[in-house]
Design an enzyme around this catalytic site. Structure first.
Site, mmCIF file in Angstrom:
data_model
loop_
_atom_site.group_PDB
_atom_site.id
_atom_site.type_symbol
_atom_site.label_atom_id
_atom_site.label_comp_id
_atom_site.label_asym_id
_atom_site.label_seq_id
_atom_site.Cartn_x
_atom_site.Cartn_y
_atom_site.Cartn_z
ATOM 1 N N GLY A 219 59.335 36.010 36.794
ATOM 2 C CA GLY A 219 58.787 34.755 37.445
ATOM 3 C C GLY A 219 59.064 35.408 39.103
ATOM 4 O O GLY A 219 59.406 36.410 39.305
ATOM 5 N N ARG A 220 58.674 34.273 40.305
ATOM 6 C CA ARG A 220 58.730 34.572 41.530
ATOM 7 C C ARG A 220 59.959 33.916 42.002
ATOM 8 O O ARG A 220 59.164 32.551 41.479
ATOM 9 C CB ARG A 220 57.118 34.811 42.132
ATOM 10 C CG ARG A 220 56.273 35.750 41.184
ATOM 11 C CD ARG A 220 54.990 36.334 42.314
ATOM 12 N NE ARG A 220 55.023 36.755 43.277
ATOM 13 C CZ ARG A 220 54.905 38.140 43.469
ATOM 14 N NH1 ARG A 220 55.363 38.671 42.591
ATOM 15 N NH2 ARG A 220 55.494 38.683 44.259
ATOM 16 N N HIS B 250 23.341 30.402 20.975
ATOM 17 C CA HIS B 250 23.476 31.204 19.697
ATOM 18 C C HIS B 250 23.566 32.102 20.277
ATOM 19 O O HIS B 250 21.901 32.832 19.913
ATOM 20 C CB HIS B 250 23.098 30.339 18.907
ATOM 21 C CG HIS B 250 23.308 31.058 17.230
ATOM 22 N ND1 HIS B 250 24.183 30.893 16.175
ATOM 23 C CD2 HIS B 250 22.384 31.769 16.761
ATOM 24 C CE1 HIS B 250 24.665 31.553 15.329
ATOM 25 N NE2 HIS B 250 23.124 32.274 15.399
#
Length: 510
Positions: A312-313, A488
């Site tokens: 994390g920061r 498609h």
């Protein structure tokens, strides 16, 4: 000897990362006189140490993976001789440099006064800057005489003819007529007792710049950053162990996203250990030795050439002297807005953007862009809608990729919503079979109501999430989407199929 110059501007932005420079650009476009203070390089972590260089490296990883797929799955007898690390790094750095020059050029064209130095607040309307220097790369001076408008190009002292003007570093004070914007960003968190050395133990900020490619990596942290680095190093041939303390990787995403991503990473040979904790780690001459407590309660020894810490920061507010303006942070170090609709703090006229904001802000560059534009428009006196964080897409650029927007199934149910959920594997459509990477589409909708969340796992889903962003942001219902025909064969066809089924018009999905 340094000189002191007092200057005024409509808006003073402290920090030149994505949140800061987007504020500056938008404010300047609205006719405001803007000073942008940055002590390093404009662009911040995202441009120089995060988003851009890491995605460049991940693209190289895709090319390596494509060679293996060509050989093993398609009968194309291709082989990988080697990876020229120096050439790879040179291409990455060229991409970063060109983006950096682009940001500088945008700021110069907009008339933003870019000031190089470290800023601190001296009041609710004043900023003190030290270490200011001219930025000749912008083509104009970074410092202007008192009262000069952003469109002015006159330096503090006129140079001799034919000589590029330069200004000596000094101490400068600025005052604002409309407001101050705090955008000083974040730094990687680490663990107590673990000191990254930039070589054997690295953070996410310096992982890309550590020397060479390691043969083995222990990645600590199974969020988006950790997963991306685990994916990159595996593509480059490293043995990878991924450790996450939560009971699943990418724990902020829908549980089905975590499940499909885990399956995809394990299929690639990555040792994914969720519910595991690092007990200790020792940096050795040729690598690291760690002890890990697994989710089953077993203690396991792991040795690797490199330990990558991605836990994390943390927001950066050191040196800002928030107290001088009457501001404080919360217990996590975030600057909390008093008004989220304006991102304005408890001190009128001081706003905050980017990684300084606590949740529900997302700490993502594209969220920072939106925050910067909101604040700029607010300071210009224009009405501006608050950032809808639920409608901001989240992407993990691993292989396979993940992309999501809106609420997870768990979040929707926790809010008391009666939900309808439909999930479809990407391999249920022809293009998914072609790619052969697995993955899925999951839609969470309110029963009889709008779509609450869309969650994707698979190849190229980072490029597929835009449609779902509009679906969630505009409160569309499944029937609204089902009437639109998807091409498609494409991967996005699976998105259309899921909505068709929820609308009671299922075709290939029973």
């Amino acid at each position: 000897m340094s000189t002191q110059v007092t200057n005024t501007a409509d808006v003073i932005v402290i920090g030149g990362g994505t949140g800061g420079y987007s504020t500056a650009l938008r404010a300047a476009a609205l006719g405001l006189d803007v000073v942008l203070v940055e002590r390093d390089k404009v662009g911040g972590t995202c441009l120089h140490r995060g988003c851009i260089p890491s995605k460049a490296m991940l693209h190289a990883a895709e090319l390596v993976d494509g060679i293996a797929e060509a050989r093993e799955r398609w009968g194309v007898k291709a082989t990988l001789d080697s990876v020229d690390w120096a050439a790879l790094v040179a291409t990455r750095d060229d991409i970063v440099a060109r983006n950096h020059k682009g940001v500088e050029a945008h700021l110069a064209h907009a008339g933003v006064r870019v000031v190089r130095g470290s800023a601190r607040l001296t009041g609710a309307r004043t900023v003190h800057v030290e270490g200011v220097r001219a930025d000749s790369a912008l083509g104009t001076q970074s410092m202007y005489a008192p009262g000069a408008h952003a469109s002015a190009t006159r330096p503090l002292t006129d140079p001799a003819p034919g000589v590029q003007p330069q200004s000596a570093p000094g101490v400068h004070d600025f005052g604002t007529r409309r407001g101050i914007v705090l955008a000083t960003g974040s730094r990687p968190r680490t663990l107590p007792g673990l000191q990254p050395d930039g070589r054997r133990a690295v953070t996410s900020d310096d992982a890309l710049f550590a020397p060479g490619l390691p043969a083995s990596v222990l990645v600590l942290g199974g969020g988006a950053i950790g997963v991306e680095y685990a994916s990159f190093h595996r593509s480059m041939g490293a043995e990878v162990t991924l450790i996450e303390a939560a009971d699943r990787i990418v724990p902020l995403e829908d549980a089905d996203v975590s499940r499909h991503l885990t399956r995809g990473l394990k299929k690639r040979g990555i040792d994914v250990q969720a519910g595991a904790r690092l007990l200790d780690a020792e940096v050795l001459e040729n690598g690291v030795r760690a002890r890990v407590r697994t989710g089953r309660g077993e203690t396991r020894a792991v040795e690797a050439e490199r330990l990558l810490v991605a836990v994390g920061r943390a927001p950066v507010t050191e040196g800002l002297d928030l107290a001088a303006a009457g501001l404080t942070t919360d217990e996590r170090g975030f600057v909390v807005p008093a008004d989220w609709n304006r991102l304005e703090t408890a001190v009128p006229g001081i706003h905050v953007v980017g990684d300084l904001l606590p949740p529900p802000s997302l700490g993502l560059a594209h969220a920072s862009f939106a925050e910067g534009m909101l604040v700029a428009e607010t300071l210009a006196g224009l009405p501006s809608a608050a950032v809808d964080y639920a409608a901001v897409p989240r992407v993990t650029y691993s292989s396979p990729q993940t992309a999501s927007v809106g609420l997870s199934e768990t979040e929707a149910r926790a809010r008391g919503r009666a939900v309808e959920v439909n999930t479809m594997p990407l391999t249920a459509v022809a293009k998914g079979m072609v790619h052969g990477q697995g993955g899925m589409v999951k839609v969470v909708a309110e029963a009889g109501g709008p779509v609450l969340g869309v969650h994707l796992v698979g190849p190229n889903v980072s490029e597929m999430i835009a449609e779902s962003q509009l679906v969630v942001g505009w409160d569309a219902e499944p029937a609204d989407v089902a009437r639109h025909v998807h091409a498609h064969p494409t991967l996005s066809e699976a998105v259309g199929e899921v909505f068709l089924t929820l609308a009671g018009r299922g075709l290939h999905q029973q």
